[in-house]
Design an enzyme around this catalytic site. Structure first.
Site, mmCIF file in Angstrom:
data_model
loop_
_atom_site.group_PDB
_atom_site.id
_atom_site.type_symbol
_atom_site.label_atom_id
_atom_site.label_comp_id
_atom_site.label_asym_id
_atom_site.label_seq_id
_atom_site.Cartn_x
_atom_site.Cartn_y
_atom_site.Cartn_z
ATOM 1 C CD GLN A 42 17.645 1.518 -43.077
ATOM 2 O OE1 GLN A 42 18.751 1.006 -43.010
ATOM 3 N NE2 GLN A 42 17.020 1.974 -42.042
ATOM 4 N NE ARG A 44 20.900 -3.136 -41.790
ATOM 5 C CZ ARG A 44 21.316 -4.544 -41.883
ATOM 6 N NH1 ARG A 44 20.654 -5.529 -42.446
ATOM 7 N NH2 ARG A 44 22.029 -4.892 -40.699
ATOM 8 C CG ASP A 75 25.661 1.620 -43.081
ATOM 9 O OD1 ASP A 75 24.938 1.942 -42.225
ATOM 10 O OD2 ASP A 75 26.165 0.644 -43.275
ATOM 11 C CE LYS A 142 23.190 -4.563 -37.250
ATOM 12 N NZ LYS A 142 22.733 -3.119 -37.019
ATOM 13 C CB VAL A 201 14.239 -6.909 -41.944
ATOM 14 C CG1 VAL A 201 14.834 -7.399 -43.225
ATOM 15 C CG2 VAL A 201 15.203 -5.661 -41.441
ATOM 16 C CG MET A 287 -7.610 -26.757 -12.460
ATOM 17 S SD MET A 287 -6.983 -25.342 -11.724
ATOM 18 C CE MET A 287 -8.339 -24.323 -11.698
ATOM 19 C CE LYS A 363 0.186 -13.914 -5.729
ATOM 20 N NZ LYS A 363 0.997 -14.747 -5.721
ATOM 21 C CB CYS A 443 -0.817 -20.427 -6.204
ATOM 22 S SG CYS A 443 0.737 -20.772 -6.068
#
Ligand code: 3NM
Ligand code: MG
Length: 517
Positions: A42, A44, A75, A142, A201, A287, A363, A443
């Site tokens: 396209q 544009r 357009d 945009k 884009v 951890m 959860k 947890c």
């Protein structure tokens, strides 16, 4: 109208502004993108004079024709007519579809930008060949976009189109790039209607090497995300509870035998508890809160828990990094949005996380799940987060709706737990009131389920049910023990019972499961 056979899968929208195109020639960039595999273009251009636009469009058309790819003009029906290209793309404020059709004829490809179900259905009625659905994510390309609808908004549009307009093409647009493309395709689509492609884009026009960028994006468009690569077996949409229960012992055995990595990014309060629980069920805990470390850990075949319990700005950044690392490897990720309904910071953190990657399982308690769904504010006004506002049926419906929307598993904990994959919804009544009187029980339930997901990816609902039953039945046994006098003595007993069930289950004794309720 007959659907035209157009390949919308990798849809390039051009931009000639220096911020995106830089100093390159647009025609060269588009040609490179076509070499890389773009399937439709396209043109544009919001600022160039008509004469120059027509000239550029002609040069673009010469290139797209070489690759047998349609060229559309944004357009401007007049420019499309002048050039004789394949069609136009029009916005809500531009010329109407019917007039464009009258001017361009039946064979022209006419696309319309839509941001709502109403606009989409109207566009289909008016004879659009395809819809550009957006804006999915806010984008610097945009900035005057009206609505950010997310993947959930896109899915709602597809769902509404499915019965009557299955032949109308669909692409989505806004902030899509190589990192989020697969997830956007997956989560935007609905079981009844899939997106036909992705429009972008800057991910191509602004890329250093547009050909390579297009090639990579094309590969991603045609490859299901790693986290979705497994197909649920026996996915009848019916709750086959007996069948699920039968599968539970093998899931637990599998964790015991393979010792999956249990990567927890959890709050400071429960780190120790979570690591002990992971060990007790046969997992291998780590951890780690460092986002950059996740890329290596994600390759080890384990699962990740992201727990928002003590969220910080830095923590959120780390969560996103880890989430993306696991998504790209297909390693399951559990989200525990602790206190998500409590503060503005947490509400926003939850949004950021859910827009930033795919969670195999979310959860939480009722307030947290409602917040994740996006209706926390409305119904929770003035009510303590612990108080239930929904009856069982509404809880089950909420869990199912959220799972269907996110295309994942959702678990709402409570005296009855509800867990769903969007089609099958299960209620589980096991557990003990002591779980509500210690810190971190929710947890570490997340940790338990994550281990099950790591070893049983082809039916994530069964994995969740296995983790839930193991944990809550262990809690029942623990609470009954004569040495348990209250919540304090309950915690070590719970770890003991998890360990004991793991062992007896490994020995082929599944009697613990007869308590399943
Ligand atoms: N239309 P990028 S968003 C051209 O929402 C356009 O209708 C949009 O650019 C809409 O891929 C957008 O660089 C820009 O985010 C998309
Ligand atoms: Mg427009």
């Amino acid at each position: 109208m007959m659907a035209k056979s157009v390949d919308y899968s990798l849809y390039l929208v051009t931009d000639s502004t220096p911020a995106i195109l830089g100093g390159a020639s647009l025609v060269d960039v588009v040609e490179a993108a076509l070499e890389g595999g773009v399937t439709i273009v396209q043109y544009r251009d919001k600022s160039t004079e008509t004469g120059v636009m027509v000239d550029t469009a002609r040069r673009l058309h010469a290139v797209t024709k070489k690759y047998n790819v349609p060229l559309l003009i944004n357009d401007r029906v007049d420019v499309a007519l002048a050039v004789g290209c394949e069609g136009v793309h029009i916005g809500q404020d531009d010329i109407d579809i019917k007039t464009a059709r009258r001017l361009l004829g039946e064979s022209a490809i006419i696309g319309l930008t839509v941001a709502s179900v109403e606009q989409a259905l109207q566009g289909c009625d008016d004879g659009a060949d395809y819809l550009g659905i957006g804006t999915i994510f806010a984008t610097p390309t945009k900035t005057n976009t009206k609505d950010i609808i997310g993947t959930a908004g896109c899915q709602a549009i597809l769902k509404a189109m499915a019965p009557k307009y299955s032949n109308v093409g669909t692409v989505c647009i806004g902030g899509i790039n190589a990192t989020n493309l697969q997830r956007v395709l997956y989560q935007s689509s609905d079981n009844s209607k899939r997106l036909d492609g992705i429009a972008l884009v800057s991910a191509i026009i602004g890329a250093k090497d547009p050909k390579e960028a297009a090639k990579n994006l094309k590969h991603l468009v045609n490859t299901p995300p790693a986290f979705a690569a497994v197909s649920p077996s026996g996915y009848s949409g019916v709750e086959d509870v007996a069948g699920m229960l039968e599968a539970v012992p093998s899931v637990i055995t599998s964790v015991n035998e393979t010792n999956p990595l249990c990567h927890n990014m959890t709050n400071l309060v429960v780190q120790n508890f979570a690591a002990s629980v992971a060990l007790a069920i046969g997992g291998s805990p780590i951890m780690s809160n460092h986002g950059d470390e996740a890329a290596d850990l994600a390759k080890l075949g384990g699962a990740l828990v992201i727990n928002m319990g003590t969220v910080t700005q830095e923590g959120l950044r780390n969560h996103l990094l880890a989430l993306r690392a696991y998504n790209s490897q297909g390693g399951p990720v559990v989200l525990d949005p602790v206190g998500a309904a409590a503060t503005t910071v947490r509400k926003s953190a939850l949004k950021t996380l859910m827009a930033g990657g795919y969670f195999d399982l979310i959860k939480g308690n009722e307030g947290e799940i409602r917040q994740a769904y996006g209706k926390g504010d409305v119904q929770q006004r003035g009510v303590d987060s612990g108080a239930s506002m929904l009856d069982g049926q509404s809880r089950a419906a909420l869990v199912r709706d959220l799972a269907e929307r996110e295309r994942n598993i959702v678990l709402m904990t409570g005296s009855t737990d509800y867990v769903s994959d969007g089609r099958r919804t299960i209620a589980i009544k096991n557990g003990h009131e002591y779980l509500g009187r210690i810190t971190g029980s929710g947890c570490v339930l997340g940790t338990t389920i994550s281990a099950m997901l790591a070893v049983h990816r082809h039916d994530k609902l069964i994995a969740a049910v296995a983790g839930l039953l193991l944990f809550e039945i262990a809690a029942e046994y623990a609470a009954q023990r004569p040495d348990v006098k209250g919540p304090g003595t309950f915690v070590p007993a719970l770890i003991d019972e998890l360990d004991r069930i793991r062992q007896s289950n490994a020995d082929g004794d599944f009697s613990w499961l007869s308590r399943a309720d």
